[in-house]
Design an enzyme around this catalytic site. Sequence first.
Site, mmCIF file in Angstrom:
data_model
loop_
_atom_site.group_PDB
_atom_site.id
_atom_site.type_symbol
_atom_site.label_atom_id
_atom_site.label_comp_id
_atom_site.label_asym_id
_atom_site.label_seq_id
_atom_site.Cartn_x
_atom_site.Cartn_y
_atom_site.Cartn_z
ATOM 1 N N GLY A 108 6.584 35.870 78.152
ATOM 2 C CA GLY A 108 5.938 35.727 76.861
ATOM 3 C C GLY A 108 5.908 36.761 76.393
ATOM 4 O O GLY A 108 6.028 37.746 74.841
ATOM 5 N N ARG B 248 3.144 41.364 79.971
ATOM 6 C CA ARG B 248 3.617 41.064 81.320
ATOM 7 C C ARG B 248 5.196 41.502 81.905
ATOM 8 O O ARG B 248 4.918 41.368 82.854
ATOM 9 C CB ARG B 248 3.449 39.743 80.740
ATOM 10 C CG ARG B 248 3.462 38.615 82.453
ATOM 11 C CD ARG B 248 3.498 37.216 82.599
ATOM 12 N NE ARG B 248 2.076 36.931 81.615
ATOM 13 C CZ ARG B 248 2.074 35.553 80.944
ATOM 14 N NH1 ARG B 248 3.128 35.111 81.647
ATOM 15 N NH2 ARG B 248 0.458 35.259 80.067
ATOM 16 N N ARG C 41 9.372 46.863 67.676
ATOM 17 C CA ARG C 41 7.967 45.748 67.330
ATOM 18 C C ARG C 41 6.982 45.792 68.636
ATOM 19 O O ARG C 41 6.408 44.474 69.576
ATOM 20 C CB ARG C 41 8.568 44.640 67.007
ATOM 21 C CG ARG C 41 8.721 44.097 65.932
ATOM 22 C CD ARG C 41 9.336 42.876 65.453
ATOM 23 N NE ARG C 41 9.146 42.487 64.076
ATOM 24 C CZ ARG C 41 8.796 42.546 62.733
ATOM 25 N NH1 ARG C 41 7.917 41.490 63.109
ATOM 26 N NH2 ARG C 41 9.141 42.433 61.758
ATOM 27 N N ARG D 16 13.376 32.300 81.324
ATOM 28 C CA ARG D 16 11.834 32.033 81.197
ATOM 29 C C ARG D 16 10.802 31.834 82.337
ATOM 30 O O ARG D 16 10.564 31.227 83.247
ATOM 31 C CB ARG D 16 11.408 31.408 79.792
ATOM 32 C CG ARG D 16 10.431 31.216 79.184
ATOM 33 C CD ARG D 16 9.980 30.311 78.127
ATOM 34 N NE ARG D 16 8.814 29.572 78.090
ATOM 35 C CZ ARG D 16 7.391 30.490 77.704
ATOM 36 N NH1 ARG D 16 7.545 31.846 77.867
ATOM 37 N NH2 ARG D 16 6.715 29.524 77.742
ATOM 38 N N SER E 148 3.272 30.257 80.172
ATOM 39 C CA SER E 148 2.251 29.537 81.096
ATOM 40 C C SER E 148 2.220 28.071 80.363
ATOM 41 O O SER E 148 3.055 28.211 79.248
ATOM 42 C CB SER E 148 0.875 30.645 80.570
ATOM 43 O OG SER E 148 1.210 30.592 79.246
ATOM 44 N N ASP F 82 -3.912 26.235 81.717
ATOM 45 C CA ASP F 82 -4.898 25.745 81.460
ATOM 46 C C ASP F 82 -4.902 24.053 81.400
ATOM 47 O O ASP F 82 -4.051 24.109 81.735
ATOM 48 C CB ASP F 82 -5.211 25.864 79.457
ATOM 49 C CG ASP F 82 -4.411 26.048 78.674
ATOM 50 O OD1 ASP F 82 -3.596 26.307 79.045
ATOM 51 O OD2 ASP F 82 -4.184 25.075 78.174
ATOM 52 N N ARG G 49 -3.620 35.855 84.027
ATOM 53 C CA ARG G 49 -2.837 35.658 83.323
ATOM 54 C C ARG G 49 -1.858 36.320 83.685
ATOM 55 O O ARG G 49 -0.059 36.792 84.094
ATOM 56 C CB ARG G 49 -2.466 34.606 81.696
ATOM 57 C CG ARG G 49 -3.402 33.276 82.252
ATOM 58 C CD ARG G 49 -2.378 32.841 81.093
ATOM 59 N NE ARG G 49 -2.961 33.157 79.744
ATOM 60 C CZ ARG G 49 -4.310 32.884 78.643
ATOM 61 N NH1 ARG G 49 -5.246 32.167 79.784
ATOM 62 N NH2 ARG G 49 -4.899 33.432 78.046
HETATM 63 N N1 ADE Z 1 1.118 27.598 76.747
HETATM 64 C C1 ADE Z 1 -0.543 27.943 77.858
HETATM 65 N N2 ADE Z 1 -1.045 26.906 77.537
HETATM 66 C C2 ADE Z 1 -1.467 26.865 76.838
HETATM 67 C C3 ADE Z 1 -1.196 25.609 75.604
HETATM 68 N N3 ADE Z 1 -1.907 24.672 76.068
HETATM 69 N N4 ADE Z 1 -0.280 25.076 74.704
HETATM 70 C C4 ADE Z 1 0.871 25.707 73.667
HETATM 71 N N5 ADE Z 1 1.191 26.863 75.017
HETATM 72 C C5 ADE Z 1 0.540 26.883 75.908
#
Ligand code: ADE
Length: 236
Positions: A20, A24, A43, A87, A90, A206, A219
């Site tokens: 994304g 990275r 961009r 892809r 995270s 997370d 990350r």
């Molecule tokens: N990518 C990583 N953590 C996320 C989350 N909590 N919600 C949506 N996309 C995420």
Amino acid sequence: MTPHNNAKIGEIAKNVLMPGDPLRAKFIAETFLKNIKQVNSVRNMLAYTGTYKGKEITVMASGMGMPSIGIYSYELFKVYGVENIVRVGSAGAYVDKLDVYDVVLAESAWSQSTFAHTQNGYESDTTYPDKELNEKIIATAKKLGIPLHVEKIHSSDVFYTEPNVDSYKEHFAKHGCTCVEMESFALFHNAKVLGKKAACLLTISDSFTSHKVTTPEERQTAFTKMMEIALETFID
Ligand code: ADE
């Protein structure tokens, strides 16, 4: 060459690794690829083409969300002749069995998004990665000895949801989604529409259940396991 990408035709490889975050993408290119050339700067959606173990690969960022990955992946497939996009992103875990740093392969992406319906009238709320590409990724992870969770994922349009409208517990109970990210539903749809292949590897950043989190610095650099799986899959 397109309104969003100034790479020339021929400067993008058939196989694309798609994080994304543009930084990275830079990190992956500088860490894993040889002979790298930056091929997009529009961009700051950075794209680099180089070689991994002798094979040409492009790493290009997708940005966040389905409109963004929808634009870049469509152009890569349609204009640049890309065949495979993996892809590498995270995700937030909805269940206890997924801990931070665990690696997930999406077996489907469920979404409330209107992306696919708006794009071509697609009626379902679920899109799918390419089966053959997923099987290759599973075999590569096994060969590398990296544990892989194959999961139904949620592609959400909203990161900050109010507690009353969107329960992660419900997404798991009703749709079997064990983690959430924000792009794969659109990526899988574009690949299917254009007769190309896509897959999605995720690292848990997370957790909705344990409330553990990782920092942006972690990350950017610590998610190397899924990148190795994707790169090794491409050279197979
Ligand atoms: N990518 C990583 N953590 C996320 C989350 N909590 N919600 C949506 N996309 C995420």
